[in-house]
Write an enzyme that holds these catalytic residues in place. Structure first.
Site, mmCIF file in Angstrom:
data_model
loop_
_atom_site.group_PDB
_atom_site.id
_atom_site.type_symbol
_atom_site.label_atom_id
_atom_site.label_comp_id
_atom_site.label_asym_id
_atom_site.label_seq_id
_atom_site.Cartn_x
_atom_site.Cartn_y
_atom_site.Cartn_z
ATOM 1 N N ASP A 195 0.761 -1.225 -0.097
ATOM 2 C CA ASP A 195 0.077 -0.101 -0.195
ATOM 3 C C ASP A 195 0.908 1.210 0.157
ATOM 4 O O ASP A 195 1.732 1.284 0.989
ATOM 5 C CB ASP A 195 -0.902 -0.100 1.215
ATOM 6 N N SER A 248 -7.138 4.185 -1.474
ATOM 7 C CA SER A 248 -6.955 2.579 -1.638
ATOM 8 C C SER A 248 -8.345 1.704 -1.451
ATOM 9 O O SER A 248 -8.173 0.655 -2.045
ATOM 10 C CB SER A 248 -6.349 2.120 -0.162
ATOM 11 N N HIS A 262 -9.770 -2.819 6.862
ATOM 12 C CA HIS A 262 -9.141 -1.704 6.043
ATOM 13 C C HIS A 262 -9.575 -1.635 4.517
ATOM 14 O O HIS A 262 -9.874 -2.861 4.098
ATOM 15 C CB HIS A 262 -7.779 -1.336 6.227
ATOM 16 N N THR A 304 -8.040 -2.146 1.583
ATOM 17 C CA THR A 304 -7.500 -3.062 0.819
ATOM 18 C C THR A 304 -8.032 -4.487 0.949
ATOM 19 O O THR A 304 -8.233 -5.075 0.111
ATOM 20 C CB THR A 304 -5.789 -3.025 0.835
ATOM 21 N N GLU A 333 -0.988 -8.017 2.554
ATOM 22 C CA GLU A 333 -0.824 -6.490 2.291
ATOM 23 C C GLU A 333 0.085 -5.737 3.215
ATOM 24 O O GLU A 333 0.148 -6.049 4.177
ATOM 25 C CB GLU A 333 -2.004 -5.564 2.635
ATOM 26 N N ASP A 358 -1.081 -0.087 -4.724
ATOM 27 C CA ASP A 358 -2.198 0.455 -5.188
ATOM 28 C C ASP A 358 -2.309 1.721 -5.860
ATOM 29 O O ASP A 358 -2.896 2.097 -6.640
ATOM 30 C CB ASP A 358 -3.427 0.141 -4.070
#
Length: 532
Positions: free
Chosen positions: A59, A109, A170, A172, A329, A375
């Site tokens: 991220d 994101s 979150h 993602t 992630e 991302d």
């Protein structure tokens, strides 16, 4: 300035330099290039059907972050750093992805996760819903939901999992299982009453009810338990208490849903280490009330690393003879950047690279498609003509026109726009906030293309410059999951697709202009305040 930098570099080189004298020999570089060329010529396409998909998402890990992390990784190993080879660097197939959302040049994101996981671009702050959805408006969510490659893989009989260094609700990870008009509806306490009345549910509820996910690892305990529930690790911290207003204990509900299976819920490293992958069907590991600790602040005795969580997830999932899909992630790379803490961000990226290495170690390349990408990027710049081997977190040898030094890394905007007692702050701390040109409380994202790296079956599909939503379709094709099964059927001709659009009398798609304008305006307001 360029002449000055060149002169300083010459002096440093003559004083012994930081690299070997072989680099002064032309044959050193020619030999290196010949080896690289031969490796490219010897490379054969892997056209197998991917049994497994390992998808690593950094991220906020833009190209500047990748370069700086490479140097830091080498310097942590007492090398100059620039010539270091990251695990990511060994991936033979490289492309670029365009990250813009339907409504903004610079995306968040949630919109990007919907693109690369669900194969459809959408609007800012929306997750798992197409661009007909409006930010925060529940009723626009209905009928516009889009499913992800995690769901496609589960429907194909594969095991599936998510591993993150953030909360599991979150943006993602949520992109893999949730459909929400707002990425911030972590629990029902975060939702407006109107959304509940209109039938929308929070992301935590969807985590355990939408898709049967085999492995869930990250943070986010407080969104799963009723208001006032004391956290097992921080019982005296009010802000770690449970937040749910509906009185539901989703952790217990998850356990009840897994009756008859070997399912473990853990919140600490000791219990996590005790989980036997060979006998475990399901694992939910939530190590913090919110996001996990930064790698540099992590206590190895109480908190597992992303390397350890990745390994545990793979060992559980790979027992399935039909294969698996795993999303990993490195989420706190982005969060450190938002805070202007480049040191933290780069250490997160180095740990992320080591998790990728662990993933490659535990899988076979002939049957596992491994994809690494970001991302979106962050407004980090790498500048100042530093010497070879100069600390990536240090100063440029050049001084600015105000006769003050500046760091090699700085931000286009962020909280680091400040002067303390007429001078720049001390840069010798991991907590140092990098200088920024424009003062904002948290950095925005940046809108340039991001790198996509791939190896394994059909990895050659991940080349060129593509829209970000292409990634989900390419992964699905490689593994024969989702709608396009031509690869396992031995076909390459395009499938027939019928699209029906409704148009108004002016020839435009039938969407209310006033509603669209209002939705975009609200998106702008929320984009200013939401943590991306």
């Amino acid at each position: 300035s360029r002449n000055l930098a060149s002169s300083l570099l010459t002096v440093a080189w003559e004083m012994g330099g930081l690299v070997g004298f072989e680099e002064e020999n032309s044959e050193f570089w020619r030999s290196q290039a010949r080896k690289t060329l031969q490796a490219a010529l010897d490379r054969k396409l892997n056209t197998n059907v991917a049994k497994n998909i390992l998808f690593f998402l950094g991220d906020g890990m833009g190209l500047t972050t990748l370069t700086a992390a490479r140097i830091l990784k080498g310097q942590l190993e007492n090398q100059p750093g620039e010539e270091t080879v990251m695990t990511m660097d060994t991936f033979p197939n490289v492309g670029l992805a365009k990250t813009y959302s339907v409504d903004f040049q610079v995306a968040d994101s949630a919109a990007t996760a919907t693109a690369y996981l669900c194969g459809v671009k959408t609007n800012l702050n929306i997750v798992g819903v197409n661009a007909a959805g409006r930010n925060g408006v529940c009723r626009t969510q209905k009928g516009n939901e889009v499913t992800s490659i995690l769901k496609w893989a589960k429907d194909a009989g594969k095991s599936v999992g998510i591993v993150t260094t953030t909360r599991v609700q979150h943006a993602t990870p949520a992109g893999s299982y949730a459909h929400s008009a707002s990425r911030t509806w972590y629990s029902d306490a975060d939702m407006p009453d109107s959304a509940k009345t209109d039938g929308c549910t929070d992301i935590s509820f969807q985590l355990i009810n939408n898709t049967d996910i085999d492995v869930i690892i990250g943070g986010g305990r407080k969104y799963m338990t009723p208001t006032g529930t004391k956290d097992p690790e921080y019982p005296t911290d009010y802000f770690s208490n449970g937040e749910r207003k509906d009185g539901r204990d989703l952790i217990k509900e998850w356990q009840n849903l897994k009756t008859g299976k070997v399912a473990h819920y853990v919140w600490n490293k000791a219990d996590f280490d005790a989980v036997d992958p060979e006998t475990t069907d399901y694992l939910m590991a939530l190590f913090e009330p919110g996001d996990l600790r930064y790698e540099e602040e992590r206590d190895p005795s109480t908190d597992p690393s992303i390397i350890e969580t990745t390994e545990k997830a793979i060992r559980i999932l790979q027992k399935n003879p039909k294969g698996f899909f795993l999303l990993v992630e490195g989420g706190r790379i982005d969060q450190a950047h938002h805070a202007g803490r480049a040191s933290m961000a780069l250490h997160e990226a180095v740990a992320f690279d080591r998790a990728i290495a662990k993933g490659l170690e535990l899988t076979e390349e002939h049957e596992t498609l491994t994809v690494v990408m970001a991302d979106h990027s962050q407004p980090l710049t790498f500048n100042g003509f530093p010497f070879r081997g100069n600390s990536i977190l240090g100063k440029s040898p050049l001084w600015a026109s105000d006769m003050l030094p500046y760091t090699t890394l700085m931000y286009g905007n962020g909280p680091g726009h400040k002067i303390v007692n007429g001078a720049r702050p001390d840069i010798q701390s991991k907590d140092y906030i990098q200088q920024a040109a424009v003062p904002v409380d948290t950095t925005t994202h940046s809108g340039e293309d991001v790198a996509v790296l791939a190896r394994g079956p059909m990895a050659h599909l991940f080349q060129g410059v593509n829209e970000q939503n292409y990634i989900a379709h390419a992964m699905g094709y490689a593994a024969c999951v989702g709608a396009d099964l031509r690869h396992c059927e031995g076909q390459t001709t395009p499938p027939l697709v019928h699209i029906t659009l409704e148009y108004n009398k002016n020839g435009a798609r039938a969407v209310s202009a006033s509603a669209a304008l209002l939705g975009n305006f609200l998106s702008v307001l929320l984009a200013i305040t939401v943590l991306m």
